[in-house]
Scaffold this motif. Structure first.
Motif, PDB file in Angstrom:
ATOM      1  N   THR A 133     -15.707   3.183  34.783  1.00 38.98           N
ATOM      2  CA  THR A 133     -14.731   3.903  35.605  1.00 38.98           C
ATOM      3  C   THR A 133     -13.399   3.170  35.634  1.00 38.98           C
ATOM      4  N   GLN A 134     -13.470   1.849  35.766  1.00 39.16           N
ATOM      5  CA  GLN A 134     -12.241   1.060  35.765  1.00 39.16           C
ATOM      6  C   GLN A 134     -11.520   1.173  34.424  1.00 39.16           C
ATOM      7  N   THR A 135     -12.286   1.144  33.338  1.00 42.74           N
ATOM      8  CA  THR A 135     -11.691   1.257  32.007  1.00 42.74           C
ATOM      9  C   THR A 135     -11.051   2.625  31.807  1.00 42.74           C
ATOM     10  N   PHE A 136     -11.759   3.670  32.203  1.00 45.77           N
ATOM     11  CA  PHE A 136     -11.235   5.027  32.047  1.00 45.77           C
ATOM     12  C   PHE A 136      -9.981   5.265  32.902  1.00 45.77           C
ATOM     13  N   SER A 137      -9.898   4.586  34.030  1.00 43.35           N
ATOM     14  CA  SER A 137      -8.813   4.841  34.982  1.00 43.35           C
ATOM     15  C   SER A 137      -7.678   3.831  34.886  1.00 43.35           C
ATOM     16  N   ASP A 138      -7.779   2.892  33.969  1.00 46.57           N
ATOM     17  CA  ASP A 138      -6.793   1.819  33.883  1.00 46.57           C
ATOM     18  C   ASP A 138      -5.495   2.341  33.289  1.00 46.57           C
ATOM     19  N   GLU A 139      -4.473   2.483  34.124  1.00 45.65           N
ATOM     20  CA  GLU A 139      -3.186   2.990  33.669  1.00 45.65           C
ATOM     21  C   GLU A 139      -2.273   1.880  33.160  1.00 45.65           C
ATOM     22  N   ARG A 140      -2.692   0.649  33.284  1.00 38.12           N
ATOM     23  CA  ARG A 140      -1.828  -0.442  32.836  1.00 38.12           C
ATOM     24  C   ARG A 140      -1.565  -0.368  31.341  1.00 38.12           C
ATOM     25  N   SER A 141      -2.524   0.159  30.599  1.00 36.24           N
ATOM     26  CA  SER A 141      -2.352   0.227  29.148  1.00 36.24           C
ATOM     27  C   SER A 141      -1.202   1.145  28.762  1.00 36.24           C
ATOM     28  N   ASP A 142      -0.880   2.136  29.594  1.00 40.19           N
ATOM     29  CA  ASP A 142       0.229   3.023  29.297  1.00 40.19           C
ATOM     30  C   ASP A 142       1.568   2.308  29.396  1.00 40.19           C
ATOM     31  N   ALA A 143       1.592   1.158  30.040  1.00 43.87           N
ATOM     32  CA  ALA A 143       2.841   0.418  30.216  1.00 43.87           C
ATOM     33  C   ALA A 143       2.958  -0.749  29.241  1.00 43.87           C
ATOM     34  N   ARG A 144       2.054  -0.842  28.290  1.00 43.09           N
ATOM     35  CA  ARG A 144       2.094  -1.947  27.332  1.00 43.09           C
ATOM     36  C   ARG A 144       3.103  -1.654  26.234  1.00 43.09           C
ATOM     37  N   ILE A 145       3.963  -2.611  25.979  1.00 45.69           N
ATOM     38  CA  ILE A 145       4.961  -2.453  24.932  1.00 45.69           C
ATOM     39  C   ILE A 145       5.039  -3.732  24.116  1.00 45.69           C
ATOM     40  N   VAL A 146       5.546  -3.594  22.913  1.00 44.59           N
ATOM     41  CA  VAL A 146       5.759  -4.730  22.032  1.00 44.59           C
ATOM     42  C   VAL A 146       7.211  -4.700  21.576  1.00 44.59           C
ATOM     43  N   VAL A 147       7.859  -5.859  21.565  1.00 49.64           N
ATOM     44  CA  VAL A 147       9.267  -5.971  21.191  1.00 49.64           C
ATOM     45  C   VAL A 147       9.374  -6.850  19.947  1.00 49.64           C
ATOM     46  N   GLY A 148      10.247  -6.488  19.035  1.00 44.74           N
ATOM     47  CA  GLY A 148      10.470  -7.290  17.839  1.00 44.74           C
ATOM     48  C   GLY A 148      11.922  -7.234  17.401  1.00 44.74           C
ATOM     49  N   GLY A 149      12.315  -8.209  16.613  1.00 43.50           N
ATOM     50  CA  GLY A 149      13.663  -8.199  16.052  1.00 43.50           C
ATOM     51  C   GLY A 149      14.752  -8.736  16.956  1.00 43.50           C
ATOM     52  N   THR A 150      14.374  -9.508  17.989  1.00 43.97           N
ATOM     53  CA  THR A 150      15.412 -10.044  18.883  1.00 43.97           C
ATOM     54  C   THR A 150      16.377 -10.967  18.132  1.00 43.97           C
ATOM     55  N   SER A 151      15.915 -11.556  17.034  1.00 43.21           N
ATOM     56  CA  SER A 151      16.813 -12.422  16.257  1.00 43.21           C
ATOM     57  C   SER A 151      17.985 -11.645  15.679  1.00 43.21           C
ATOM     58  N   ASN A 152      17.855 -10.319  15.570  1.00 38.12           N
ATOM     59  CA  ASN A 152      18.974  -9.509  15.069  1.00 38.12           C
ATOM     60  C   ASN A 152      20.182  -9.570  15.989  1.00 38.12           C
ATOM     61  N   VAL A 166       0.737  -1.070  16.029  1.00 33.10           N
ATOM     62  CA  VAL A 166       1.884  -1.300  16.906  1.00 33.10           C
ATOM     63  C   VAL A 166       2.698  -2.501  16.426  1.00 33.10           C
ATOM     64  N   GLN A 167       2.026  -3.599  16.119  1.00 37.88           N
ATOM     65  CA  GLN A 167       2.727  -4.795  15.658  1.00 37.88           C
ATOM     66  C   GLN A 167       3.480  -4.535  14.358  1.00 37.88           C
ATOM     67  N   ARG A 168       2.852  -3.838  13.435  1.00 36.51           N
ATOM     68  CA  ARG A 168       3.511  -3.545  12.166  1.00 36.51           C
ATOM     69  C   ARG A 168       4.670  -2.573  12.363  1.00 36.51           C
ATOM     70  N   SER A 169       4.527  -1.631  13.287  1.00 38.72           N
ATOM     71  CA  SER A 169       5.604  -0.671  13.557  1.00 38.72           C
ATOM     72  C   SER A 169       6.850  -1.378  14.065  1.00 38.72           C
ATOM     73  N   VAL A 170       6.660  -2.338  14.956  1.00 35.10           N
ATOM     74  CA  VAL A 170       7.789  -3.100  15.483  1.00 35.10           C
ATOM     75  C   VAL A 170       8.499  -3.861  14.364  1.00 35.10           C
ATOM     76  N   ARG A 171       7.711  -4.482  13.511  1.00 39.34           N
ATOM     77  CA  ARG A 171       8.293  -5.275  12.428  1.00 39.34           C
ATOM     78  C   ARG A 171       9.097  -4.412  11.465  1.00 39.34           C
ATOM     79  N   VAL A 172       8.515  -3.314  11.023  1.00 36.94           N
ATOM     80  CA  VAL A 172       9.199  -2.498  10.034  1.00 36.94           C
ATOM     81  C   VAL A 172      10.418  -1.812  10.627  1.00 36.94           C
ATOM     82  N   LEU A 173      10.351  -1.401  11.900  1.00 36.27           N
ATOM     83  CA  LEU A 173      11.479  -0.730  12.533  1.00 36.27           C
ATOM     84  C   LEU A 173      12.646  -1.686  12.737  1.00 36.27           C
ATOM     85  N   SER A 174      12.365  -2.910  13.161  1.00 31.21           N
ATOM     86  CA  SER A 174      13.444  -3.886  13.345  1.00 31.21           C
ATOM     87  C   SER A 174      14.078  -4.268  12.011  1.00 31.21           C
ATOM     88  N   GLN A 175      13.271  -4.318  10.946  1.00 36.45           N
ATOM     89  CA  GLN A 175      13.811  -4.647   9.632  1.00 36.45           C
ATOM     90  C   GLN A 175      14.674  -3.514   9.077  1.00 36.45           C
TER      91      GLN A 175
END
Length: 337
Positions: A219-238, A106-115
């Motif tokens: 059960t908590q791990t299997f049912s944790d929907e918070r991970s579906d809302a995780r995002i990473v942002v890159g390239g704001t300096s652009n 994910v981190q590398r995807s953000v970097r390469v896409l912003s570049q």
């Protein structure tokens, strides 16, 4: 007036405005694009395009600039996806192939896409709730603590340390693993959560409090929907390139970046292929001067989205090609993980 020529004029104006950031006049169109007609004829074409809402004239004596409708026409009918060079494709594949885990992907995807796009890149983490269980492990730690590890089909690794009511014996730990793995392996996480709960009563009453503590964490791990809302942002300096348009272009993007829910909605409409939303199509009035190019990536078990956010006068062919390429490579890596 020829419809084909009018489309050529619109395409030329979009390309020149994206490149120069200046209103485009008829004489410069003739000089740069060799349209085969006089400036007077081009002015007539531009007037018709303006009357139809594809162009606007910011000042009386200025040239024309595209409207959102003009950009939409360009994307839908005129823009041919700019193929990435072999060197660019190799660079993307090599850079992403060096990833060690999903977080790194994910981190590398953000970097390469912003570049590649010179825009702000946004990548959503692969879905956890749609994934299946690839492996589960329970490890006894010092004293009465244990570590629960869940590895999903999308390559995600979730680790939770739990406090137990008593230390796990080697026999109970082995028994727990033996019963747990066959029950959850290959199951969707939502179904796995139900199945592990049924395991508690299969153990001796004296062991059930320990098993229940492990099961509750799973059960908590299997049912944790918070991970579906995780995002990473890159390239704001652009965004610094658009400093002169801070209030109309930069500020709305910065505000959107602060609201994760907004970003998820902007990306969420991408289901297959590349989706382009321009100005008011984003669903947010504050982003009237901006556009979003997004694509889904991954299979059914790890489907998520990635894309770019930037000014409406972006290089659409290049951005579409970059978003599609990164989505394709990331999806392939997750499928092979």
């Amino acid at each position: 007036m020829s419809d084909d020529r009018r489309l050529d004029v619109l395409r030329a104006i979009v390309e020149d405005y994206v490149a120069t950031q200046e209103p485009v006049g008829s004489r410069s169109l003739v000089e740069r694009h060799h349209l085969g007609v006089s400036p007077a004829t081009i002015r007539g074409d531009m007037k018709v395009l303006e009357d139809e809402g594809y162009l606007t004239q910011p000042h009386t004596s200025a040239g024309r600039i595209p409207t959102d409708k003009g950009y939409r026409m360009f994307v839908d009918r005129l823009a041919t996806v700019k193929a990435l060079s072999p060197a660019e494709r190799r660079a993307i594949e090599r850079f992403l192939s060096e990833s060690v885990d999903v977080d790194d992907i994910v981190q590398r995807s953000v970097r390469v896409l912003s570049q590649l796009t010179s825009q702000v890149a946004v990548v959503q983490y692969p879905s956890l709730t749609r994934s299946t269980v690839r492996h589960v492990e329970v490890v006894s730690l010092d004293g009465d603590r244990a570590l629960v590890v869940v590895i999903t089909s999308s390559g995600r690794v979730e680790q939770r340390t739990i406090q137990l009511p008593a230390p796990l014996t080697d026999q109970l730990l082995a028994d727990l693993r033996a019963r747990l793995v066959p029950v959850v392996l290959g199951e969707r996480l939502s179904k796995a959560a139900v199945k592990v709960a049924d395991l508690i009563h299969t153990f001796e009453p004296v062991d059930q409090p320990l098993v229940a503590a492990v099961v509750a964490t799973l059960t908590q791990t299997f049912s944790d929907e918070r991970s579906d809302a995780r995002i990473v942002v890159g390239g704001t300096s652009n965004l610094a390139r658009y400093g002169a348009e801070f209030d109309t272009t930069v500020r709305p993007v910065l505000e959107a970046l602060e609201e994760q829910v907004v970003l998820l909605k902007l990306l969420g409409e991408a289901s297959s292929g590349v989706t382009v939303r321009i100005g008011g199509e984003t669903g947010f009035d504050t982003l009237a001067g901006n556009a979003v190019v997004a694509s889904a990536y991954g299979g059914d078990g790890s489907r998520a989205t990635l894309g770019t956010v930037g000014p409406a006068r972006m290089d659409y062919p290049g951005t579409i090609a970059a978003v599609a390429a990164v989505a394709r490579y990331v999806g392939r890596m997750l499928d092979d993980a």
